[in-house]
Design an enzyme around this catalytic site. Structure first.
Site, short mmCIF file in Angstrom:
data_model
loop_
_atom_site.label_atom_id
_atom_site.label_comp_id
_atom_site.label_asym_id
_atom_site.label_seq_id
_atom_site.Cartn_x
_atom_site.Cartn_y
_atom_site.Cartn_z
N PHE A 154 46.58 62.46 1.89
CA PHE A 154 47.20 61.06 3.69
C PHE A 154 46.54 59.65 2.90
CE2 PHE A 154 42.87 60.30 5.20
CZ PHE A 154 43.18 59.01 5.06
N LYS A 178 53.29 70.51 -0.98
CA LYS A 178 53.94 69.72 0.45
C LYS A 178 52.51 68.77 0.70
CE LYS A 178 51.05 70.56 3.21
NZ LYS A 178 50.08 69.01 4.16
N SER A 231 40.41 66.78 0.46
CA SER A 231 38.92 67.26 1.43
C SER A 231 38.02 68.33 0.51
CB SER A 231 38.69 67.24 2.81
OG SER A 231 39.48 68.58 2.85
N CYS A 286 39.00 58.57 -2.43
CA CYS A 286 37.97 58.96 -3.51
C CYS A 286 37.40 58.40 -3.96
CB CYS A 286 38.80 60.71 -3.71
SG CYS A 286 39.54 60.40 -5.28
#
Ligand code: NAD
Length: 490
Positions: A154, A178, A231, A286
């Site tokens: 996201f 996706k 993640s 990140c």
């Protein structure tokens, strides 16, 4: 004039067309800045993926047959459209993700660099040729791997897909994206821009959804490679499930980035840089600093970090948290901070602008000090504007703590000594290392990717590493004349 997407139900993009999904399942998309529902995103099923893969497979044959120099022409047009539509794209990203407008802008400009790099593929991805034995040549040629897929998180809904898409399609593949179900709007924009840039229908598709469609991608026999960013938990699963069906998988996972401050660091520059690394994108990236390893007599720098972070106001200087459950997760760490002896020295719940919309979720910078390495705030990826400080007696102790953490995305040191920096960079176990830089993103041609539990599959997702991931090489060995003195190779 570009229209902003306000569709109640978002389409998938298959074969160049907007295709409504028939699964009957969907989720609302919420604007983090305001809490309003801005769209509904379909949860596609395996049958929808079949349609996308079939269209991609058909289109890819003709696309792969074109010379590389022809294929990359798309990227010149694409770059121009992205730059011309910068304001619109900033609006879409900010709306769906809740970043500050400048942060959205930065992410678009970074995506433009990836487009530029792909435009240079004819120069950087040429094969090699060498006489390997007398009269015998070996040359390599690059070939697409086929229909490939990307699964994205996201937090950078425009940039992260474009880490992968230009390289993958430039190298002759057809790409099925996706996007995150939390931020699916940018993907539709990417599809539109690629179509307007002249990309043939079917070479880029968008299939929306959640876990069900991710699993279908991992299992699909028509998909040859998967790029995943998200993640660690899901990266590991996608890697294991995708490779089990023989696919190439490059899966980047989560992070717990450690910054080391030694006493000779420039206080002003260090504090400004550390704060920017912690609170940028509200800590939801990140590369964000998460742990500060404060070595020796560095109180003066910690004090300055606290002062600078404490002056920031969420809703004015810091964007929104993606959703309510993320907010609850982050603030849970603040509530429990003092367990096991740590101290909450800055609580961002006290630093929110008065005029933020009621439905938005905002949090100022937070600092948990005096933590031990085994404290949950030292260990877990919190993914919010929080910094955990661990005090260390020596640089070696700091390096030991960094290296013991399971992640290995980014790490950085703040120092004015070249020798100290070199010692740290040679010892630290992370894929992207900064010296006086808290967000050490490697820019093309360097490749983006971490180590350890931050990456599965071995390669990096951008830069020169991406050329190898999205293509396969053929090695052609030739001899054109008889030789009087031949050996075993000729
Ligand atoms: P996420 O792992 O929850 O989601 C990523 C993608 O996986 C999404 O498309 C989502 O739909 C899908 N997904 C989620 N749960 C799934 C499941 N159980 N099975 C199959 N698919 C599933 O990540 P996120 O919350 O969207 O993004 C934040 C995370 O991404 C953080 O951990 C962050 O560190 C990481 N991230 C890493 C990088 C990097 O380069 N290493 C870059 C950006 C974000």
């Amino acid at each position: 004039m570009v229209e902003t997407i306000t569709a109640e139900m978002l389409p998938n993009v298959i074969g160049g067309e907007h295709v409504m999904c028939s699964s009957g399942r969907s989720l609302p998309v919420t604007a983090p800045l305001t809490g309003e529902i801005i769209a509904e995103v379909p949860m596609s099923d395996a049958a929808t993926l079949d349609l996308a893969v079939a269209a991609a497979t058909e289109a890819q044959k003709e696309w792969a047959a074109r010379p590389l120099k022809d294929r990359v022409q798309v990227f010149y047009k694409m770059k121009t459209i992205v730059e011309d539509e910068l304001d619109h794209l900033i609006e879409v990203i900010t709306r769906e993700n809740g970043k500050m407008r400048d942060e959205s802008k930065g992410s678009v400009l970074r995506a433009v660099e990836c487009i530029e790099y792909a435009a240079s593929l004819p120069q950087i991805a040429s094969g090699r040729i060498q006489e390997v034995s007398k009269g015998v040549d070996c040359r390599t040629s690059r070939h697409p791997v086929g229909v490939v897929a990307g699964i994205t998180p996201f937090n950078f809904p425009f940039m992260v897909p474009l880490w992968m898409v230009p390289m993958a399609i430039g190298l002759g593949n057809a790409f099925v994206l996706k996007p995150s179900e939390q931020t699916p709007l940018s993907a539709i924009e990417i599809a539109r821009i690629l179509k307007e840039s002249g990309l043939p229908d079917g070479i880029f598709s968008v299939v929306n959804g959640d876990r069900e469609i991710v699993e279908a991608i991992c299992d699909h026999p028509g998909i040859s490679a998967i790029g995943f960013v998200g993640s660690t938990r899901v990266a590991r699963t996608v890697y294991e499930r995708g490779t089990a069906t023989g696919k190439r998988v490059c899966a980047l996972g989560g992070a717990k980035n450690h910054l080391v401050v030694v006493p000779d660091a420039d206080p002003e520059m260090t504090a400004t840089n550390v704060v920017a690394s912690v609170v940028g994108c509200a800590g939801q990236r990140c590369m964000a600093a998460s742990v500060l390893l404060a070595v020796g007599e560095s109180d003066h720098i910690v004090d300055l970090i606290r002062e600078k972070m404490g002056a920031l106001v969420a809703g004015r200087d810091i964007g929104a948290i993606i959703n309510e459950s993320a907010y609850e997760r982050i603030t849970g760490y603040l509530d429990r901070a003092e367990e096991n002896g740590a101290t909450l020295i800055l609580d961002g719940r006290d630093a929110v602008a008065d005029d933020v919309p009621e439905g938005g979720r905002y949090l100022g910078g937070c600092i948990i000090d005096q933590a031990q390495p085994d404290h949950e705030a030292s260990r877990d990826e919190i993914f919010g504007p929080t910094l955990t400080i661990i005090r260390c007696e020596s640089l070696d102790e700091a390096i030991e703590i960094e290296n013991a953490n399971p992640y290995g995305n980014a790490a950085a040191i703040y120092t004015s000594s070249g020798g100290t920096a070199q010692y740290f960079t040679s010892k630290v176990s992370a894929g992207m290392v900064g010296v006086n830089i808290g967000v050490p993103v490697p820019r093309e041609p360097f490749a983006f990717g971490g180590w350890n539990d931050s990456s599965f599959g071995g390669g990096d997702i951008t830069g020169d590493s991406a050329i190898d991931f999205w293509s396969k090489t053929k090695k052609i060995t030739s001899k054109w004349s008889d030789q009087d003195k031949s050996n075993w190779m000729s």
